[in-house]
Design a protein around this motif. Structure first.
Motif, mmCIF file in Angstrom:
data_model
loop_
_atom_site.group_PDB
_atom_site.id
_atom_site.type_symbol
_atom_site.label_atom_id
_atom_site.label_comp_id
_atom_site.label_asym_id
_atom_site.label_seq_id
_atom_site.Cartn_x
_atom_site.Cartn_y
_atom_site.Cartn_z
ATOM 1 N N VAL A 1 1.147 4.420 -8.489
ATOM 2 C CA VAL A 1 0.267 3.468 -9.160
ATOM 3 C C VAL A 1 -0.409 2.593 -8.114
ATOM 4 C CG1 VAL A 1 2.078 1.735 -9.480
ATOM 5 C CG2 VAL A 1 0.157 1.804 -11.070
ATOM 6 N N GLN A 2 -1.589 2.098 -8.442
ATOM 7 C CA GLN A 2 -2.269 1.178 -7.533
ATOM 8 C C GLN A 2 -1.682 -0.218 -7.666
ATOM 9 O OE1 GLN A 2 -6.475 1.485 -8.395
ATOM 10 N NE2 GLN A 2 -6.732 3.056 -6.811
ATOM 11 N N ALA A 3 -1.827 -0.995 -6.623
ATOM 12 C CA ALA A 3 -1.365 -2.378 -6.650
ATOM 13 C C ALA A 3 -1.999 -3.108 -7.842
ATOM 14 C CB ALA A 3 -1.736 -3.075 -5.348
ATOM 15 N N SER B 1 12.558 -11.547 -6.111
ATOM 16 C CA SER B 1 11.367 -10.861 -5.620
ATOM 17 C C SER B 1 10.525 -10.242 -6.738
ATOM 18 C CB SER B 1 11.760 -9.772 -4.617
ATOM 19 O OG SER B 1 12.624 -8.832 -5.235
ATOM 20 N N VAL B 2 11.120 -10.052 -7.906
ATOM 21 C CA VAL B 2 10.392 -9.429 -9.009
ATOM 22 C C VAL B 2 10.311 -10.331 -10.239
ATOM 23 C CG1 VAL B 2 11.080 -7.144 -8.190
ATOM 24 C CG2 VAL B 2 12.381 -8.243 -10.023
ATOM 25 N N LYS B 3 10.909 -11.496 -10.150
ATOM 26 C CA LYS B 3 10.931 -12.399 -11.287
ATOM 27 C C LYS B 3 9.500 -12.778 -11.680
ATOM 28 C CE LYS B 3 14.666 -14.728 -11.246
ATOM 29 N NZ LYS B 3 15.736 -15.707 -10.906
ATOM 30 N N GLY B 4 9.237 -12.732 -12.976
ATOM 31 C CA GLY B 4 7.894 -13.041 -13.456
ATOM 32 C C GLY B 4 6.984 -11.820 -13.531
ATOM 33 N N ARG B 5 7.414 -10.730 -12.903
ATOM 34 C CA ARG B 5 6.609 -9.497 -12.931
ATOM 35 C C ARG B 5 7.342 -8.365 -13.651
ATOM 36 N NH1 ARG B 5 5.620 -6.955 -8.332
ATOM 37 N NH2 ARG B 5 7.437 -7.770 -7.201
ATOM 38 N N PHE B 6 8.651 -8.306 -13.492
ATOM 39 C CA PHE B 6 9.459 -7.251 -14.108
ATOM 40 C C PHE B 6 10.274 -7.847 -15.256
ATOM 41 C CE2 PHE B 6 10.116 -4.335 -10.137
ATOM 42 C CZ PHE B 6 8.747 -4.371 -9.908
ATOM 43 N N ASN C 1 5.283 -4.903 -14.014
ATOM 44 C CA ASN C 1 3.871 -5.291 -14.040
ATOM 45 C C ASN C 1 3.474 -5.905 -12.697
ATOM 46 O OD1 ASN C 1 3.715 -4.566 -16.807
ATOM 47 N ND2 ASN C 1 4.438 -6.597 -17.408
ATOM 48 N N SER C 2 2.199 -5.987 -12.491
ATOM 49 C CA SER C 2 1.665 -6.590 -11.257
ATOM 50 C C SER C 2 2.362 -6.022 -10.029
ATOM 51 C CB SER C 2 1.832 -8.115 -11.298
ATOM 52 O OG SER C 2 1.181 -8.661 -12.425
ATOM 53 N N LEU C 3 2.446 -4.725 -9.972
ATOM 54 C CA LEU C 3 3.167 -4.071 -8.883
ATOM 55 C C LEU C 3 2.494 -4.300 -7.541
ATOM 56 C CD1 LEU C 3 4.142 -0.854 -10.804
ATOM 57 C CD2 LEU C 3 5.751 -2.291 -9.539
ATOM 58 N N LYS C 4 3.346 -4.403 -6.519
ATOM 59 C CA LYS C 4 2.887 -4.633 -5.157
ATOM 60 C C LYS C 4 3.337 -3.469 -4.273
ATOM 61 C CE LYS C 4 3.631 -9.623 -5.707
ATOM 62 N NZ LYS C 4 4.339 -10.820 -5.164
ATOM 63 N N VAL D 1 9.085 5.308 -7.030
ATOM 64 C CA VAL D 1 7.961 4.454 -7.411
ATOM 65 C C VAL D 1 7.164 4.161 -6.143
ATOM 66 C CG1 VAL D 1 7.277 2.166 -8.230
ATOM 67 C CG2 VAL D 1 9.118 3.407 -9.381
ATOM 68 N N THR D 2 5.888 4.522 -6.166
ATOM 69 C CA THR D 2 5.019 4.299 -5.019
ATOM 70 C C THR D 2 3.825 3.469 -5.462
ATOM 71 O OG1 THR D 2 5.660 6.412 -4.039
ATOM 72 C CG2 THR D 2 3.663 5.365 -3.189
ATOM 73 N N VAL D 3 3.618 2.352 -4.789
ATOM 74 C CA VAL D 3 2.507 1.461 -5.113
ATOM 75 C C VAL D 3 1.540 1.474 -3.937
ATOM 76 C CG1 VAL D 3 1.832 -0.850 -5.824
ATOM 77 C CG2 VAL D 3 4.092 0.025 -6.434
ATOM 78 N N SER D 4 0.334 1.918 -4.188
ATOM 79 C CA SER D 4 -0.671 2.004 -3.121
ATOM 80 C C SER D 4 -1.501 0.721 -3.071
ATOM 81 C CB SER D 4 -1.579 3.210 -3.352
ATOM 82 O OG SER D 4 -2.285 3.064 -4.569
ATOM 83 N N SER D 5 -1.925 0.382 -1.880
ATOM 84 C CA SER D 5 -2.705 -0.868 -1.714
ATOM 85 C C SER D 5 -4.188 -0.621 -1.882
ATOM 86 C CB SER D 5 -2.415 -1.469 -0.341
ATOM 87 O OG SER D 5 -2.713 -0.538 0.668
#
Length: 121
Positions: free
Chosen positions: A12-14, A62-67, A83-86, A117-121
């Protein structure tokens, strides 16, 4: 035989979102804590989030508020909404459960096979 079966993950994209699901097959007698860990290349495995039998959740800073994590007690399942993956969220994610396989078993730590899980920039 009890197993943790994972689904979800991918590329997924950032800024994007992914959902990871995990269910315990084999009809375990009871599950204590259930949740997710992750391991990035060259790093130690770390807790992402878990839920106790009473519904208390513990989420890494590190993921609070996003996961968010949710648990379906009837289905012996747990879901991680990301959500809001980095890019720094890139890792292999492992489902984890402390459970009693049968009423005669001791409390044992079980792990899923892991999902990338791979997050691309």
């Amino acid at each position: 035989q009890v197993q943790l079966v994972e689904s979800g993950g991918g590329l997924v994209q950032a800024g994007g979102s992914l959902t990871l699901s995990c269910a315990a097959s084999g009809r375990p007698f009871a599950i204590n804590v259930m949740g997710w860990y992750r391991q990035a290349p060259g790093k130690q495995r770390e807790l992402v989030a878990h839920v106790t039998t009473t519904g208390t959740s513990n989420i890494a800073d590190s993921v609070k508020g996003r996961f968010t994590i949710s648990r379906d007690y009837a289905k012996n399942a747990v879901t991680l909404q990301m959500n809001s993956l980095k890019p720094e969220d890139t890792a292999v994610y492992y489902c984890n459960a402390d459970l009693w396989a049968t009423k005669w078993s001791s409390l044992t730590d079980y792990w899923g096979q892991g999902t990338q899980v791979t997050v691309s920039s």
